[in-house]
Motif scaffolding. Sequence first.
Motif, mmCIF file in Angstrom:
data_model
loop_
_atom_site.group_PDB
_atom_site.id
_atom_site.type_symbol
_atom_site.label_atom_id
_atom_site.label_comp_id
_atom_site.label_asym_id
_atom_site.label_seq_id
_atom_site.Cartn_x
_atom_site.Cartn_y
_atom_site.Cartn_z
ATOM 1 N N ASP A 79 0.828 -1.209 0.000
ATOM 2 C CA ASP A 79 0.000 0.000 0.000
ATOM 3 C C ASP A 79 0.864 1.263 0.000
ATOM 4 O O ASP A 79 0.559 2.238 -0.694
ATOM 5 N N LYS A 80 1.976 1.270 0.784
ATOM 6 C CA LYS A 80 2.879 2.430 0.805
ATOM 7 C C LYS A 80 3.507 2.657 -0.575
ATOM 8 O O LYS A 80 3.608 3.796 -1.033
ATOM 9 N N LYS A 82 2.311 1.721 -3.503
ATOM 10 C CA LYS A 82 1.256 2.183 -4.419
ATOM 11 C C LYS A 82 1.041 3.690 -4.268
ATOM 12 O O LYS A 82 0.942 4.428 -5.249
ATOM 13 N N LYS A 83 0.966 4.129 -3.014
ATOM 14 C CA LYS A 83 0.727 5.542 -2.736
ATOM 15 C C LYS A 83 1.888 6.392 -3.265
ATOM 16 O O LYS A 83 1.676 7.450 -3.869
ATOM 17 N N ALA A 84 3.125 5.918 -3.043
ATOM 18 C CA ALA A 84 4.303 6.670 -3.498
ATOM 19 C C ALA A 84 4.359 6.736 -5.024
ATOM 20 O O ALA A 84 4.717 7.766 -5.599
ATOM 21 N N GLN A 86 1.749 6.504 -7.133
ATOM 22 C CA GLN A 86 0.639 7.344 -7.606
ATOM 23 C C GLN A 86 0.921 8.835 -7.395
ATOM 24 O O GLN A 86 0.540 9.672 -8.212
ATOM 25 N N SER A 87 1.605 9.146 -6.323
ATOM 26 C CA SER A 87 1.880 10.559 -6.048
ATOM 27 C C SER A 87 3.137 11.058 -6.766
ATOM 28 O O SER A 87 3.426 12.254 -6.737
#
Length: 113
Positions: A79-80, A82-84, A86-87
């Motif tokens: 999840d971390k 994925k977030k990194a 995407q951002s």
Amino acid sequence: MAINNVNNGLPKAPVDNNKVNSQQQVKSNQTAAQQAAASAAQASTAPRQDSVSLTQSAQQLNQVQKKSADVPVNQEKVDKLKKAIQSGEYKVDPQSLAKKIARLESEIFGMKS
């Protein structure tokens, strides 16, 4: 145009009907036997079976996939990441990535890097 001297002038030999009939019967029996043998051969021939053989690489890949299905996943880390990604904060180090890919391939295919 006339043809002369047929049978060298000798009288025509009488036809032996019994001989002709027996020859025709033998020929008929042979044909029937050949047809029976051909149909028996077709009936006794088993239908062709399809087969598949996998290369050694495909077998190894299959084993790796089976092993990877049993490995636990760290969902928090996923999840971390994925977030990194995407951002746009996640940066890839190409040299480190290349080394890790080479090491993975050597482990999979049994080569030394």
